[in-house]
Design an enzyme around this catalytic site. Structure first.
Site, PDB file in Angstrom:
ATOM      1  N   HIS A 190       0.874  -1.179   0.000  1.00 29.13           N
ATOM      2  CA  HIS A 190       0.000   0.000   0.000  1.00 29.13           C
ATOM      3  C   HIS A 190       0.910   1.229   0.000  1.00 29.13           C
ATOM      4  O   HIS A 190       1.545   1.542   1.004  1.00 29.13           O
ATOM      5  CB  HIS A 190      -0.903  -0.017   1.235  1.00 29.13           C
ATOM      6  CG  HIS A 190      -1.810  -1.203   1.276  1.00 29.13           C
ATOM      7  ND1 HIS A 190      -2.230  -1.789   2.449  1.00 29.13           N
ATOM      8  CD2 HIS A 190      -2.372  -1.937   0.261  1.00 29.13           C
ATOM      9  CE1 HIS A 190      -3.017  -2.812   2.166  1.00 29.13           C
ATOM     10  NE2 HIS A 190      -3.113  -2.921   0.845  1.00 29.13           N
TER      11      HIS A 190
ATOM     12  N   GLU B 233       1.468   4.081   2.681  1.00 25.45           N
ATOM     13  CA  GLU B 233       1.996   3.713   3.998  1.00 25.45           C
ATOM     14  C   GLU B 233       3.520   3.850   3.982  1.00 25.45           C
ATOM     15  O   GLU B 233       4.271   2.886   4.056  1.00 25.45           O
ATOM     16  CB  GLU B 233       1.520   2.307   4.349  1.00 25.45           C
ATOM     17  CG  GLU B 233      -0.002   2.251   4.466  1.00 25.45           C
ATOM     18  CD  GLU B 233      -0.596   0.854   4.464  1.00 25.45           C
ATOM     19  OE1 GLU B 233       0.155  -0.118   4.671  1.00 25.45           O
ATOM     20  OE2 GLU B 233      -1.821   0.732   4.259  1.00 25.45           O
TER      21      GLU B 233
ATOM     22  N   HIS C 199       3.518  -2.501   7.028  1.00 23.15           N
ATOM     23  CA  HIS C 199       2.389  -1.640   6.679  1.00 23.15           C
ATOM     24  C   HIS C 199       2.252  -0.482   7.669  1.00 23.15           C
ATOM     25  O   HIS C 199       2.987  -0.369   8.645  1.00 23.15           O
ATOM     26  CB  HIS C 199       1.091  -2.452   6.708  1.00 23.15           C
ATOM     27  CG  HIS C 199       0.894  -3.352   5.537  1.00 23.15           C
ATOM     28  ND1 HIS C 199       0.092  -3.021   4.469  1.00 23.15           N
ATOM     29  CD2 HIS C 199       1.410  -4.581   5.269  1.00 23.15           C
ATOM     30  CE1 HIS C 199       0.104  -4.016   3.591  1.00 23.15           C
ATOM     31  NE2 HIS C 199       0.900  -4.973   4.051  1.00 23.15           N
TER      32      HIS C 199
ATOM     33  N   GLU D 102       2.183  -3.539  11.589  1.00 26.36           N
ATOM     34  CA  GLU D 102       1.445  -2.296  11.391  1.00 26.36           C
ATOM     35  C   GLU D 102       1.998  -1.204  12.298  1.00 26.36           C
ATOM     36  O   GLU D 102       2.190  -1.429  13.497  1.00 26.36           O
ATOM     37  CB  GLU D 102      -0.043  -2.501  11.689  1.00 26.36           C
ATOM     38  CG  GLU D 102      -0.738  -3.519  10.805  1.00 26.36           C
ATOM     39  CD  GLU D 102      -1.131  -2.960   9.449  1.00 26.36           C
ATOM     40  OE1 GLU D 102      -0.908  -1.752   9.202  1.00 26.36           O
ATOM     41  OE2 GLU D 102      -1.683  -3.729   8.639  1.00 26.36           O
TER      42      GLU D 102
END
Length: 374
Positions: A166, A169, A259, A335
């Site tokens: 992504h 990010e 991420h 994350e």
């Protein structure tokens, strides 16, 4: 003086609706061929001392509206140090208002500190110049950009680290910079141990097209790469296809997909609990890694995170689940927050590039401590 605003540069994204003196009404452009939007990155030309008031509208329809409450925009006047500008979100109107007093006549704002394609190429070149490192392009994106992979280490355990599926990010590539700095430091004992026992395959940016275009979540075709791992194609997701093919050649023992999360104000890890082939030993290694990392650094925690999938209900189009199922690997998704870290807040910078870089070192040191178990 009336301010001027542009985003016509690498990873830029903003649309100007109106400017009145030092106040502007803005909106975010959607990813190409997609409904996703959340990433912004733009430049304001103004006078020193201007009190800027920048309202980004239409955010109720953004990809993650829950990401805006308690969020402060990133701001820089030299594109090196990124602080935070006081911001407020009105849920009723879906408007984020950024306020900042300029001490330079050019100010940059972004959803998170950007990681440019030029910096990416510098990172690849500098790492490739280190003795023992091999760089190769696994394949090419839809716009012809290389999917760079840096390989190092002489051990048998196959470790894959990859980031920016992504593209918005950007904290994920800052993490990669920290990981590569550590692994190429000949004095670092954890790195020396890892290189002796592992073969590393590191993809700093899985989605260079989306990164250049200022996308949040998709590539040139509007494809979310982290929903392609079950059946990637050269037409929609060549980035995933070439990476998965390379993994099939080497095998995978340990994998980390890096991420950022828009809403949760913490660093956390998501696993593969719902895969059909899961074993007790595989799950024990995953939990062991997660718990050791929490002991190593107060920037990581295990209380906040995603709900786990029910038995047999894992989404195999996501890389962590696919690799755990496909190879029996200890796979995970790391994350990091766009907001601040709730447990260890920093009023000046929030979650920052510097903290991403340091976290990477802790992640690898944790791997080194338990590499014999992997």
């Amino acid at each position: 003086m009336t301010i001027e605003i542009t985003s016509a540069f690498d990873s830029g994204n903003i649309e100007v609706q109106a400017i009145d003196g030092t106040t502007a009404t803005l909106s975010i452009r959607k990813d190409k061929d997609s409904e996703f939007f959340q990433w912004f990155h733009f430049r304001v030309t103004c006078a020193v001392g201007d009190e800027l008031e920048l309202a980004i509208t239409g955010l109720r329809e953004s990809a993650y509206p829950q990401g805006w409450p308690d969020y402060d925009a990133c701001v820089s006047e030299d594109r090196d140090y990124w602080g935070r500008a006081p911001s407020s979100y009105d849920e009723a109107s879906g408007t984020l208002t950024i306020r900042y007093t300029a001490s330079s006549n050019i100010v940059w704002f972004a959803y998170f500190a950007p990681y440019s394609i030029e910096r990416h190429h510098d990172l690849v070149a500098e790492t490739a110049a280190v003795e023992g490192v091999t760089a190769r392009a696994l394949g090419y994106s839809l716009e012809g950009q290389p999917i760079d992979c840096l390989e190092m280490g002489s051990g048998d355990k196959q470790v894959w680290l990859y980031a920016r599926q992504h593209p918005g990010e950007s904290m994920a590539e800052w993490w990669m910079e920290g990981a590569l700095e550590m692994l190429t430091d000949p004095a670092d004992p954890h790195a020396r141990l890892l290189l002796e026992k592992c073969r590393f395959h590191i993809i700093p940016n899985m989605n260079p097209d989306g990164s250049c275009r200022g996308h949040l979540r998709t590539n040139f075709a509007g494809t979310n790469l982290n929903r392609e791992w079950h059946a990637p194609t050269s037409e929609k997701s060549p980035e995933v296809l070439c990476a998965r093919d390379a993994m099939d050649e080497s095998g995978v023992d340990f994998a980390m997909d890096v991420h950022g999360d828009e809403a949760i104000p913490a660093v956390f890890i998501a696993g593969f609990e719902g895969i059909t082939s899961i074993t007790g030993a595989q799950l024990e290694k995953y939990h062991g890694y997660r718990n050791r990392l929490a002991q190593r650094t107060p920037d990581f925690q295990t209380k906040l995170g995603y709900p786990t999938a029910a038995e047999g209900k894992a989404n195999l189009s996501m890389s962590t689940n696919q690799l755990a199922e496909r190879f029996g690997a200890v796979a995970m998704t790391l994350e990091m927050p766009f907001k601040d870290n709730r447990d260890l807040p920093d009023a000046e910078q929030g979650w920052s590039p510097e903290r991403c870089i340091l976290l990477a070192r802790e992640c690898l040191a944790t791997l080194a401590e338990m590499i014999d178990e992997i």
